[in-house]
Write a protein that holds these residues in place. Sequence first.
Motif, PDB file in Angstrom:
ATOM      1  N   LEU A   1      18.329 -14.392  -5.874  1.00 52.61           N
ATOM      2  CA  LEU A   1      18.119 -13.850  -4.531  1.00 52.61           C
ATOM      3  C   LEU A   1      17.650 -14.940  -3.572  1.00 52.61           C
ATOM      4  O   LEU A   1      18.079 -14.992  -2.417  1.00 52.61           O
ATOM      5  CB  LEU A   1      17.103 -12.705  -4.574  1.00 52.61           C
TER       6      LEU A   1
ATOM      7  N   THR B   1      20.335 -17.047  -1.996  1.00 48.41           N
ATOM      8  CA  THR B   1      21.126 -16.452  -0.916  1.00 48.41           C
ATOM      9  C   THR B   1      20.516 -16.720   0.454  1.00 48.41           C
ATOM     10  O   THR B   1      21.100 -16.348   1.472  1.00 48.41           O
ATOM     11  CB  THR B   1      21.252 -14.932  -1.100  1.00 48.41           C
TER      12      THR B   1
ATOM     13  N   ALA C   1      17.421 -15.581   1.139  1.00 48.74           N
ATOM     14  CA  ALA C   1      16.386 -14.562   1.327  1.00 48.74           C
ATOM     15  C   ALA C   1      15.018 -15.117   0.953  1.00 48.74           C
ATOM     16  O   ALA C   1      14.901 -16.068   0.172  1.00 48.74           O
ATOM     17  CB  ALA C   1      16.714 -13.331   0.480  1.00 48.74           C
TER      18      ALA C   1
ATOM     19  N   ILE D   1      21.513  -6.624  -3.195  1.00 45.05           N
ATOM     20  CA  ILE D   1      21.506  -6.817  -1.741  1.00 45.05           C
ATOM     21  C   ILE D   1      22.333  -5.729  -1.051  1.00 45.05           C
ATOM     22  O   ILE D   1      21.906  -5.142  -0.053  1.00 45.05           O
ATOM     23  CB  ILE D   1      22.041  -8.218  -1.384  1.00 45.05           C
TER      24      ILE D   1
ATOM     25  N   GLY E   1      20.398 -11.787   2.789  1.00 46.62           N
ATOM     26  CA  GLY E   1      20.956 -12.679   1.788  1.00 46.62           C
ATOM     27  C   GLY E   1      22.468 -12.668   1.796  1.00 46.62           C
ATOM     28  O   GLY E   1      23.085 -11.612   1.895  1.00 46.62           O
TER      29      GLY E   1
ATOM     30  N   SER F   1      13.581 -22.478   0.974  1.00 46.85           N
ATOM     31  CA  SER F   1      14.050 -21.235   1.576  1.00 46.85           C
ATOM     32  C   SER F   1      12.917 -20.368   2.072  1.00 46.85           C
ATOM     33  O   SER F   1      13.094 -19.527   2.923  1.00 46.85           O
ATOM     34  CB  SER F   1      14.884 -20.440   0.568  1.00 46.85           C
TER      35      SER F   1
END
Length: 290
Positions: free
Chosen positions: A48, A51, A53, A264, A271, A289
């Motif tokens: 995750l 992505t 996020a 998601i 994401g 991130s």
Amino acid sequence: MADEQAQGGPQAQGKETLIPGVKHVIAISSGKGGVGKSTVAANLACALALTGAKVGLLDADLYGPNIPMMMGSTTGPEQKDGKILPVENHGVKLISMAFLVPEEAPLVWRGPMVHQYLQAFFRDVLWGELDYLLIDLPPGTGDVQLSLSQMVPLAGAITVTTPQEVALYDVRKGMAMFQKVNVPLLGIVENMSHFVCGHCGERTEIFSYGGGERAAEKLGVPFLGRIPIDPAIRDGGDTGHPIVVADPASPQAAAFRDIAQKIIRALGGAGQAVPIENLLKKIKQPFSSN
């Protein structure tokens, strides 16, 4: 009284404000131990995060906390203004009881103590803004699961199983518990699904085949995917480099990323899927991130 608590009675009031910066709280559960639940939780958290996020991982397996080892986090958290700053690794914010007690110390707690410490992991930790907070639960159905349902609004629960019938029997009981406390069921992950020989390429169904998919169909919940048995996945957990970041181009990592994308889509959350060539570049750079 027990029914009132299970359905989110007075103790659940105000739970929406306990972690106001977190958009989606996801419980990672298993009906029994030994099915690789923590391995799945660690890899899904990393998937995750890849992505784009903002992701947190709370190790709520208070009796056997091993997320720090699996995520390669050996240094404990710091404090700021009387609050705990979660440790960050692989783009994921982490907190675990393993950071707070000696490695060999056994934890023998009754229900009220479990509730107190779990609440502290929400109230006293500076999680900040997160798109997803994954919670690695202890196996079975017990005090942690009930306390969690009372404290925070769960976006859903994911159950990890292996394909054989004895594990699936416990899956059905665990998912029934989440239904009783009105937690949405995001689906089932079948771990240790099969083994592919690294020498001859022959596929062996060590724990039978298709059990997770059959259980999902019977329960009317999504089947999220299969994760094979593979020494690289085990090695990633032992060395603190989950396979999603250690070998992102591998089929095993791709399986975790596919499950992350299903999560998601199910939640309508943040994401985006990242092309593998861009993913390889991102992992080689310092992860920022969050």
